[in-house]
Write a protein that holds these residues in place. Structure first.
Motif, mmCIF file in Angstrom:
data_model
loop_
_atom_site.group_PDB
_atom_site.id
_atom_site.type_symbol
_atom_site.label_atom_id
_atom_site.label_comp_id
_atom_site.label_asym_id
_atom_site.label_seq_id
_atom_site.Cartn_x
_atom_site.Cartn_y
_atom_site.Cartn_z
ATOM 1 N N PHE A 559 0.720 -1.092 0.083
ATOM 2 C CA PHE A 559 0.083 0.087 0.018
ATOM 3 C C PHE A 559 0.988 1.189 0.146
ATOM 4 O O PHE A 559 0.492 2.342 -0.651
ATOM 5 C CB PHE A 559 -0.912 -0.003 1.342
ATOM 6 N N TRP A 560 1.995 1.357 0.924
ATOM 7 C CA TRP A 560 2.720 2.426 0.916
ATOM 8 C C TRP A 560 3.298 3.058 -0.419
ATOM 9 O O TRP A 560 3.227 4.155 -0.727
ATOM 10 C CB TRP A 560 3.894 2.251 2.024
ATOM 11 N N ASP A 561 3.937 1.961 -1.145
ATOM 12 C CA ASP A 561 4.491 2.418 -2.490
ATOM 13 C C ASP A 561 3.315 2.810 -3.384
ATOM 14 O O ASP A 561 3.481 3.756 -4.322
ATOM 15 C CB ASP A 561 5.222 1.031 -3.173
ATOM 16 N N PHE A 562 2.228 2.157 -3.191
ATOM 17 C CA PHE A 562 1.012 2.584 -4.152
ATOM 18 C C PHE A 562 0.802 4.119 -3.814
ATOM 19 O O PHE A 562 0.436 4.862 -4.864
ATOM 20 C CB PHE A 562 -0.162 1.682 -3.968
ATOM 21 N N ILE A 563 0.503 4.470 -2.750
ATOM 22 C CA ILE A 563 0.238 5.680 -2.402
ATOM 23 C C ILE A 563 1.376 6.747 -2.483
ATOM 24 O O ILE A 563 0.895 7.879 -3.158
ATOM 25 C CB ILE A 563 0.177 5.786 -0.751
ATOM 26 N N VAL A 564 2.532 6.585 -2.355
ATOM 27 C CA VAL A 564 3.591 7.418 -2.993
ATOM 28 C C VAL A 564 3.556 7.472 -4.225
ATOM 29 O O VAL A 564 3.927 8.755 -4.994
ATOM 30 C CB VAL A 564 5.025 6.791 -2.491
ATOM 31 N N GLY A 565 3.260 6.711 -5.055
ATOM 32 C CA GLY A 565 3.118 6.807 -6.785
ATOM 33 C C GLY A 565 2.037 7.599 -6.969
ATOM 34 O O GLY A 565 1.965 8.005 -8.114
ATOM 35 N N LEU A 566 0.826 7.940 -6.346
ATOM 36 C CA LEU A 566 0.081 8.730 -6.587
ATOM 37 C C LEU A 566 0.344 10.286 -6.813
ATOM 38 O O LEU A 566 1.242 10.512 -6.141
ATOM 39 C CB LEU A 566 -1.226 8.690 -5.490
ATOM 40 N N ASP A 567 -0.152 10.793 -7.661
ATOM 41 C CA ASP A 567 0.042 12.339 -7.809
ATOM 42 C C ASP A 567 -0.842 13.027 -6.583
ATOM 43 O O ASP A 567 -1.479 12.328 -6.203
ATOM 44 C CB ASP A 567 -0.439 12.820 -9.121
ATOM 45 N N GLY A 568 -0.353 14.378 -6.508
ATOM 46 C CA GLY A 568 -0.990 15.118 -5.306
ATOM 47 C C GLY A 568 -2.525 15.107 -5.504
ATOM 48 O O GLY A 568 -3.164 14.990 -4.206
ATOM 49 N N ASP A 569 -3.257 15.292 -6.554
ATOM 50 C CA ASP A 569 -4.736 15.322 -6.562
ATOM 51 C C ASP A 569 -5.226 13.969 -6.373
ATOM 52 O O ASP A 569 -6.272 13.923 -5.600
ATOM 53 C CB ASP A 569 -5.198 15.773 -7.839
ATOM 54 N N SER A 570 -4.429 12.784 -6.803
ATOM 55 C CA SER A 570 -5.122 11.526 -6.533
ATOM 56 C C SER A 570 -5.053 11.170 -5.090
ATOM 57 O O SER A 570 -6.037 10.594 -4.549
ATOM 58 C CB SER A 570 -4.433 10.391 -7.388
ATOM 59 N N ARG A 571 -4.022 11.656 -4.458
ATOM 60 C CA ARG A 571 -3.643 11.173 -3.093
ATOM 61 C C ARG A 571 -4.909 12.073 -2.141
ATOM 62 O O ARG A 571 -5.313 11.542 -1.268
ATOM 63 C CB ARG A 571 -2.345 11.518 -2.495
ATOM 64 N N ALA A 572 -5.076 13.229 -2.618
ATOM 65 C CA ALA A 572 -5.791 14.068 -1.954
ATOM 66 C C ALA A 572 -7.286 13.452 -1.905
ATOM 67 O O ALA A 572 -8.352 13.471 -1.042
ATOM 68 C CB ALA A 572 -5.895 15.486 -2.282
ATOM 69 N N ALA A 573 -7.567 13.144 -3.061
ATOM 70 C CA ALA A 573 -8.924 12.491 -3.493
ATOM 71 C C ALA A 573 -9.199 11.342 -2.449
ATOM 72 O O ALA A 573 -10.189 11.113 -2.033
ATOM 73 C CB ALA A 573 -9.292 12.169 -4.750
ATOM 74 N N LEU A 574 -8.026 10.297 -2.459
ATOM 75 C CA LEU A 574 -8.094 9.210 -1.604
ATOM 76 C C LEU A 574 -8.488 9.355 -0.264
ATOM 77 O O LEU A 574 -8.975 8.820 0.458
ATOM 78 C CB LEU A 574 -6.990 8.398 -2.064
ATOM 79 N N LEU A 575 -7.801 10.577 0.342
ATOM 80 C CA LEU A 575 -7.571 10.731 1.707
ATOM 81 C C LEU A 575 -9.138 11.348 1.857
ATOM 82 O O LEU A 575 -9.848 11.070 3.229
ATOM 83 C CB LEU A 575 -6.743 12.023 1.921
ATOM 84 N N ALA A 576 -9.679 12.136 1.069
ATOM 85 C CA ALA A 576 -10.936 12.851 1.163
ATOM 86 C C ALA A 576 -11.994 11.545 1.316
ATOM 87 O O ALA A 576 -12.940 11.614 2.117
ATOM 88 C CB ALA A 576 -11.495 13.630 0.110
ATOM 89 N N HIS A 577 -11.908 10.562 0.612
ATOM 90 C CA HIS A 577 -12.833 9.349 0.338
ATOM 91 C C HIS A 577 -12.720 8.594 1.830
ATOM 92 O O HIS A 577 -13.802 8.592 2.498
ATOM 93 C CB HIS A 577 -12.425 8.349 -0.723
ATOM 94 N N CYS A 578 -11.585 8.192 2.327
ATOM 95 C CA CYS A 578 -11.239 7.634 3.347
ATOM 96 C C CYS A 578 -11.958 8.515 4.866
ATOM 97 O O CYS A 578 -12.556 8.028 5.673
ATOM 98 C CB CYS A 578 -10.046 7.323 3.950
ATOM 99 N N VAL A 579 -11.501 9.886 4.807
ATOM 100 C CA VAL A 579 -12.261 10.679 5.763
ATOM 101 C C VAL A 579 -13.427 10.646 5.877
ATOM 102 O O VAL A 579 -14.250 10.920 6.866
ATOM 103 C CB VAL A 579 -11.196 11.870 5.835
ATOM 104 N N SER A 580 -14.091 10.881 4.538
ATOM 105 C CA SER A 580 -15.705 11.040 4.515
ATOM 106 C C SER A 580 -16.137 9.894 5.029
ATOM 107 O O SER A 580 -17.380 9.807 5.790
ATOM 108 C CB SER A 580 -16.044 11.087 3.185
ATOM 109 N N LEU A 581 -15.735 8.907 4.802
ATOM 110 C CA LEU A 581 -16.662 7.224 5.522
ATOM 111 C C LEU A 581 -16.751 7.518 7.110
ATOM 112 O O LEU A 581 -17.415 6.695 7.724
ATOM 113 C CB LEU A 581 -16.008 6.209 4.860
ATOM 114 N N THR A 582 -15.803 8.350 7.915
ATOM 115 C CA THR A 582 -15.576 8.233 9.054
ATOM 116 C C THR A 582 -16.715 9.407 9.898
ATOM 117 O O THR A 582 -17.157 9.512 10.856
ATOM 118 C CB THR A 582 -14.404 8.723 9.697
#
Length: 737
Positions: A559-582
């Protein structure tokens, strides 16, 4: 035959009126005149001729019953001489119907027609009498007459329609209306009921049920829509998702009865055998589930009409398909060629046949490579599929569920194997001590406790032996402090670490691969709110989650390498999705901190949330679940106080049916769904109902709110309960303002 009248006083004179002339029953001679000798009269008072439908219906009647009423005619005179033709003063419609039959070769052109040759009366006056002195029969009489023909002579709709020139569909409607309870038809004749109300009762041909509904509904509640709903409340409408899924034809073919609505266009009626319907739905879903299981290689499949929320299964997700370099290159070549052809022939539609054929060949070649994502065949061997019915009458297939006990045992890591070996060595060492008689393996000198001993020289020991646990804990505590300080100075990496920790919680299965102690939880909203999964927000969340799940590596360690490989916008979108579920903004029986609920409003304001996009005030979602006072207050606020007053006295089902379209159109929202400081979108415009002035005496509230609640709400109940309900309305209206 003649008759006479008694002499009477002349009006306004006081003198005796002159005796009237004897009344003649019929003027003129009855003759049989050839049809070809009859003409339209220029003195006919009717300037707008009969419609083709009327002529057709009269021709049908003459075909079966002949001309029942003679035509009234006068001789045609030209230059002071009779021409031998006759002008029809009364009966022009019958003449045209006879000419239509002659044109169709069903009647001779010279067929004899019985006529009354009247040379005494004014032809224009005769024509007016023909059209003005008739009173059509009451519709209820017509309905029952059609029913009588059907029952007494066994005529079907087609036969009756042919005899009277009426379309069979209209005959069927009149036969259904003729089957309405006679008592209700009598009320229609007395103008107590309208034709629309009788039509609503006729939806269900059971007279006993019709009378029962009439007695149950109050006078104010006998609107056609309320009657129709009461007449079909134990049935399922043809637009129900289950009927849409099975198909009405399949249900009928299985022997299911259908109650047809003959009075509403584009309405296929209601399904009456709900048990049969559910069985057909279950069987079709089971067939789909079995086909998916066999075609895709799943371990199991299960079918349910509604998705089983408490299934207790864990979940696996689709992953990006790993392709060989040769496959990637071939796909890129095909996609490049497709793009070049599209650019070259973009202005020509359709493209030449050879170009269209090449497009089809490229598409077929790309399809042969399959989707870019999919489930691992090894995982399919221990996972399964749920097949259920969505809100639109379509099969919904949810893949990748793993039942408890079907998960494969995790393969041990190399580190775990080393730890197990070390544990075994320690156990062997302890065993050796016991064999040599050392009562205390931790006692270095082997002497019994309480016996004086000399301190031996500390052995050199094994440099490869692990450090004591306490030492390791102290050292790593220092390292953790250093990491915290360093991470705090690197915001970008801190975001990566946070995203990684959340992704491990959300998408990881069987472990947690982050050193960050991030607690993550997500309340199951579907267990609280019915229909959440099928709502616009629920569907969007599920699609977003599936999209990310497809991209995740199969191993949590990656997972770590996958997240590091994301561009900034994609990483922010993934963070928003995970946070939103909480996010948990639920207000229920649980006691929650006021600051937490206040933060919900803060987020809603920051997001400028407009709940009208996600929610409508329908009967199922709101109106059926609140009191009549809430419904009236909502209409008063969203529409007008006059609209709210019109609901007074209605029973709850009728009130809901009338209020729902008004509230949906107005975009009304309950106060709990409104965003306090948004840009004005979430709070709908609309006149607020007038709030009565506060009163210390609750009984005074009864009098003030009585126009809102209506007499039926107040009169039958004791004043105490009425006052309580009135106070509730006032509170609601005050809160709305």
């Amino acid at each position: 035959m003649t008759t006479s009248q008694t002499p009477a006083t002349a009006p306004n004179t006081g003198k005796m009126a002159a005796p009237p002339t004897p009344v003649v029953v019929q003027y003129g001679e009855v003759r049989d005149i050839p049809l070809s000798r009859l003409k339209a009269s220029p003195k006919n008072a009717r300037r707008v001729g009969h419609s083709a439908e009327v002529i057709e219906s009269r021709a049908a009647s003459i075909t079966y019953k002949g001309v029942l009423q003679p035509l009234v005619v006068e001789p045609e005179v030209k230059d002071g001489r009779e021409t031998g033709y006759y002008l029809v003063s009364a009966g022009e419609g019958r003449r045209q119907a006879l000419r239509l039959l002659a044109k169709r070769k069903l009647l001779a052109k010279g067929a004899a027609v019985r006529c009354v040759v009247d040379t005494s009366n004014d032809p224009a006056e005769v024509s007016m009498d023909e059209n003005l002195s008739r009173e059509p029969m009451h519709p209820a009489d017509q309905f029952e007459a059609f029913k009588d023909l059907a029952e007494r002579k066994g005529y079907g709709a087609e036969e009756i329609g042919a005899r009277f020139g009426v379309k069979p569909d209209i005959v069927r409607q009149r036969l259904r209306l003729g089957a309405v309870a006679p008592a209700l038809l009598d009320l229609y004749r007395e103008e107590v009921l309208t034709l629309d109300q009788v039509t609503a009762f006729a939806v269900n041909p059971d007279p006993a049920r019709q009378l029962q509904v009439y007695e149950q509904l109050p006078t104010q509640g006998r609107q056609p829509f309320a009657i129709r709903r009461a007449m079909t409340e134990t049935k399922v409408a043809a637009d129900d998702r289950r009927v849409q899924f099975v198909g009405l034809d399949a249900y009928v073919a299985a022997g299911g009865p259908v109650l047809r609505d003959l009075f509403t266009q584009d309405n296929e009626g209601w399904v009456e055998d709900i048990v049969l319907l559910d069985r057909l739905v279950g069987e079709k879903l089971a067939d789909i589930a079995q086909a998916v299981r066999d075609d895709e290689g799943w371990m199991w499949s299960a079918a349910y009409i509604d998705f089983p929320q408490g299934h207790g299964c864990s979940r696996i997700w689709e992953r990006v398909r790993q392709r060989s370099p040769e496959e990637v290159e071939a796909i890129n070549v095909l996609q490049t060629e497709e793009a070049e052809l599209t650019d070259r022939w973009a202005e020509i539609d359709p493209p030449p046949p050879e170009v269209a054929a090449r497009f089809e060949a490229i598409e077929a070649a790309l399809d042969a490579y399959g989707e870019d994502f999919g489930f691992d065949p090894v995982q399919r061997a221990y996972a399964g599929v749920f097949v259920s019915l969505n809100a639109y009458g379509e099969a919904k297939i949810d893949r990748g569920f793993v039942r408890l006990g079907d998960e494969p045992a995790p393969e041990p890591d190399e580190d775990d194997t080393a730890d197990e070996t070390a544990d075994e060595d320690d156990a062997d060492a302890i065993g050796d001590d016991l064999e040599t008689g050392d009562p205390d393996p931790d006692d270095e000198d082997g002497e019994p406790d309480g016996v004086a001993r000399t301190e031996p020289e500390e052995p050199a020991g094994d440099p490869a032996a692990p450090l004591p646990d306490r030492v390791v804990a102290e050292l790593t505590a220092h390292r953790t402090a250093a990491l915290r300080d360093a991470l705090a100075q690197d915001p970008d990496l801190a975001q990566v670490a946070l995203v990684h920790a959340l992704v491990c919680r959300v998408f990881g299965s069987g472990g947690y691969a982050s050193c960050l102690d991030i607690r993550w939880g997500s309340r199951d909203l579907s267990a609280v709110g019915e229909g959440i999964d099928a709502s616009p927000a629920g569907v969007a969340i599920a699609q977003r989650h599936q999209g990310w799940a497809r991209q995740m590596p199969t191993k949590i360690a990656d997972f770590w390498d996958f997240i590091v490989g994301l561009d900034g916008d994609s990483r922010a979108a993934l963070l928003a999705h995970c946070v939103s579920l909480t996010l948990d903004g639920l207000r229920s029986w649980e006691r929650r901190e006021a600051s937490v609920l206040a933060h919900v409003e803060t987020l809603a304001t920051a997001l400028d949330l407009d709940m009208r996009v996600y929610w409508k005030p329908t009967a199922v979602r709101y109106l059926d679940r609140v009191t009549k006072a809430h419904v009236i207050a909502a209409v008063g606020e969203a529409v007008s106080s006059e609209a709210a007053a019109r609901l007074s006295g209605l029973k709850k089902p009728d009130m809901v049916a009338a209020a729902e379209p008004q509230l949906v159109e107005a975009g009304w929202l309950p106060a709990v769904l409104r965003t306090a400081k948004s840009s004005g979108q979430a709070v709908p415009d609309g006149a607020c109902a007038e709030v009565p002035a506060p009163a210390d005496d609750p009984l005074a509230l009864v009098e003030e709110v009585a126009p809102v609640l209506g007499p039926d709400d107040l009169a039958p109940r004791d004043l105490e309960q009425s006052a309580a309900e009135a106070a509730e309305v006032v509170a609601i209206l005050e809160a709305a303002q």
